[in-house]
Design a protein around this motif. Structure first.
Motif, short mmCIF file in Angstrom:
data_model
loop_
_atom_site.label_atom_id
_atom_site.label_comp_id
_atom_site.label_asym_id
_atom_site.label_seq_id
_atom_site.Cartn_x
_atom_site.Cartn_y
_atom_site.Cartn_z
N GLY A 1 0.81 -1.21 0.00
CA GLY A 1 0.00 0.00 0.00
C GLY A 1 0.84 1.26 0.00
O GLY A 1 0.54 2.23 -0.72
N TRP A 2 1.93 1.25 0.79
CA TRP A 2 2.80 2.43 0.85
C TRP A 2 3.52 2.65 -0.48
O TRP A 2 3.60 3.79 -0.97
CB TRP A 2 3.83 2.24 1.96
CG TRP A 2 4.77 3.41 2.10
CD1 TRP A 2 4.54 4.60 2.71
CD2 TRP A 2 6.10 3.47 1.56
NE1 TRP A 2 5.64 5.40 2.61
CE2 TRP A 2 6.62 4.75 1.91
CE3 TRP A 2 6.92 2.59 0.85
CZ2 TRP A 2 7.90 5.14 1.55
CZ3 TRP A 2 8.19 2.98 0.49
CH2 TRP A 2 8.67 4.26 0.84
N VAL A 3 4.03 1.58 -1.08
CA VAL A 3 4.73 1.70 -2.36
C VAL A 3 3.77 2.17 -3.45
O VAL A 3 4.11 3.04 -4.27
CB VAL A 3 5.37 0.35 -2.75
CG1 VAL A 3 5.91 0.41 -4.18
CG2 VAL A 3 6.49 -0.01 -1.79
N THR A 4 2.55 1.61 -3.48
CA THR A 4 1.57 2.02 -4.48
C THR A 4 1.22 3.49 -4.33
O THR A 4 1.14 4.23 -5.32
CB THR A 4 0.30 1.16 -4.34
OG1 THR A 4 0.64 -0.22 -4.48
CG2 THR A 4 -0.72 1.54 -5.40
N ASP A 5 1.01 3.94 -3.09
CA ASP A 5 0.69 5.34 -2.85
C ASP A 5 1.84 6.25 -3.26
O ASP A 5 1.63 7.33 -3.83
CB ASP A 5 0.35 5.54 -1.37
CG ASP A 5 -0.15 6.94 -1.08
OD1 ASP A 5 -1.27 7.28 -1.51
OD2 ASP A 5 0.58 7.72 -0.43
N LEU A 6 3.08 5.81 -3.00
CA LEU A 6 4.26 6.61 -3.39
C LEU A 6 4.34 6.75 -4.91
O LEU A 6 4.59 7.85 -5.43
CB LEU A 6 5.53 5.95 -2.84
CG LEU A 6 6.86 6.65 -3.18
CD1 LEU A 6 6.90 8.03 -2.58
CD2 LEU A 6 8.04 5.81 -2.67
N LEU A 7 4.13 5.64 -5.62
CA LEU A 7 4.18 5.69 -7.08
C LEU A 7 3.08 6.58 -7.65
O LEU A 7 3.31 7.34 -8.61
CB LEU A 7 4.06 4.28 -7.65
CG LEU A 7 5.23 3.33 -7.35
CD1 LEU A 7 4.93 1.93 -7.89
CD2 LEU A 7 6.53 3.86 -7.95
N LEU A 8 1.88 6.51 -7.06
CA LEU A 8 0.78 7.34 -7.54
C LEU A 8 1.04 8.82 -7.27
O LEU A 8 0.71 9.68 -8.10
CB LEU A 8 -0.53 6.91 -6.89
CG LEU A 8 -1.08 5.54 -7.33
CD1 LEU A 8 -2.32 5.18 -6.51
CD2 LEU A 8 -1.41 5.55 -8.82
N ARG A 9 1.66 9.13 -6.14
CA ARG A 9 1.99 10.52 -5.84
C ARG A 9 3.03 11.06 -6.82
O ARG A 9 2.94 12.21 -7.27
CB ARG A 9 2.51 10.64 -4.41
CG ARG A 9 1.40 10.79 -3.37
CD ARG A 9 1.97 11.09 -2.01
NE ARG A 9 2.71 9.97 -1.46
CZ ARG A 9 3.41 9.99 -0.33
NH1 ARG A 9 3.48 11.10 0.36
NH2 ARG A 9 4.04 8.91 0.10
N ARG A 10 4.00 10.24 -7.17
CA ARG A 10 5.01 10.68 -8.13
C ARG A 10 4.39 10.86 -9.51
O ARG A 10 4.72 11.82 -10.23
CB ARG A 10 6.15 9.67 -8.18
CG ARG A 10 7.01 9.66 -6.93
CD ARG A 10 8.20 8.72 -7.07
NE ARG A 10 9.06 8.77 -5.90
CZ ARG A 10 10.17 8.04 -5.76
NH1 ARG A 10 10.54 7.20 -6.73
NH2 ARG A 10 10.90 8.14 -4.66
N ALA A 11 3.52 9.95 -9.89
CA ALA A 11 2.85 10.08 -11.19
C ALA A 11 1.98 11.34 -11.23
O ALA A 11 1.91 12.03 -12.24
CB ALA A 11 2.00 8.84 -11.46
#
Length: 350
Positions: free
Chosen positions: A22-32
């Motif tokens: 969940g943390w990695v997915t949220d990080l990637l979405l924030r960068r995108a």
């Protein structure tokens, strides 16, 4: 001791892995989202984090709980499997609805930003709202059916249910005739462009704005903040006024009763002066004319225009108020009078 350690490892490992994903997915979405701020999809997909974590946790526990050699768990393996299956199906449906909502809402947001036509925006908004309700209803029905099929008793009676589906369908169709009629009327409204969210309508003599459209009912907010809820079949089977069709610009009239001695030329000049000072008047047109007469009064009609129904209402009220005040102050003789004294001829006969 090994059993307890394995139990904690499986459950703890599943939770840690779920939180990490969940943390990695949220990080990637924030960068995108930071790289592509013009696309609102990535930020909206971040709302799916909780549903994704619940789905992932259920899947991990479903696949690894049999590795735990714990006596209470072995005795209730069927119940644990049933609970995890229900949790997995429910979380999956929740995740699908969230992802679909994010995609649809982001598409609508981009369309609304790039489109200048308010009527098209309202039409797409209405369609998007109904599409999401349809998707949610379909996913909920499929998820509920999948949950029921996990119970052995329901699978056992599946054959007899299918055999009697024809009779049940006929009975249900007759019993739900009104509901089905509203359902199809909802589709007709959504894709037939009859009425849209934000449209100004007049139904049953009530003026208001369409606030909500569902598959079964439509809510209209009146000018005095009341809510009128009507079945959508009303709008497909009866005439109603839609002031927002074909553009929201409108023309309205103000009627004033005056005396026959009213200075109409000066009144016409005053109307133009009032409109020049009214911010809600759009400048498209205006007029003043005597449209009717009676033994005691004449009817003066002032024509005004505005860019939408709200501004038209404000303009009409301003014109009516200021014209009456001007007549009362400058030309009081022009206001209607009721004659109570006898005429000269009648008094001479006595």
């Amino acid at each position: 001791m090994n059993t307890v350690l394995r139990l904690l490892t499986v459950i703890g490992g599943s939770i840690v892995l779920t939180l990490a994903v969940g943390w990695v997915t949220d990080l990637l979405l924030r960068r995108a989202d930071a790289r592509h701020p013009e696309t609102p999809l990535w930020n909206r997909l971040r709302r799916c984090r909780v549903s994704l974590q619940v789905f992932l946790l259920a899947a991990l526990l479903k696949g690894s709980y049999r590795q735990i050699d714990w006596r209470p768990l072995r005795e209730h393996t069927g119940a644990v499997s049933q609970v995890l299956s229900l949790m997995l199906i429910g979380a999956g449906a929740w995740f699908v609805v969230h992802v679909t909502s994010a995609v649809v809402e982001s598409s609508y947001a981009r369309y609304a930003t790039g489109t200048r036509d308010p009527s098209r925006v309202r039409r797409v908004r209405t369609q998007v709202t109904l599409i999401m309700r349809i998707v949610t209803a379909v996913v909920a029905v499929v998820a509920a059916a999948a949950m029921l099929l996990t119970f052995p008793d329901f699978r056992a009676i599946g054959t007899s249910v299918l055999a009697s589906a024809g009779i049940i369908g006929i009975v249900a169709g007759v019993a739900a005739q009104s509901t089905l009629g509203n359902l199809f009327a909802g589709f007709q409204i959504a894709f037939g462009d009859m009425v849209r969210i934000g449209d100004t309508v007049v139904v049953n003599g009530e003026w208001g704005v369409v606030e909500e459209v569902t598959l079964t009912y439509l809510a209209v907010r009146t000018w005095d903040e009341r809510r009128i809820t009507m079945p959508v079949s009303y709008f497909t089977g009866r005439p109603f006024e839609n002031w927002s069709r074909g553009g929201i610009q409108m023309t309205g009239a103000v009627f004033i009763q005056c005396d026959h001695t009213t200075p109409f030329a000066l009144m016409r000049e005053k109307l133009k002066e009032i409109l020049d000072g009214c911010e809600e008047w759009d400048g498209r047109g205006w007029d003043l004319a005597v449209t009717d007469t009676s033994a005691s009064t004449v009817t003066v009609r002032a024509i005004v225009t505005a860019k939408d129904p709200d501004d038209l209402w404000t303009t009409r009220c301003a014109v009516r108020e200021q014209l009456v005040a001007w007549l009362a102050e400058k030309h009081p003789y022009a206001l209607p009078r009721v004659t109570t004294s006898p005429s000269a001829e009648a008094s001479g006969d006595h």
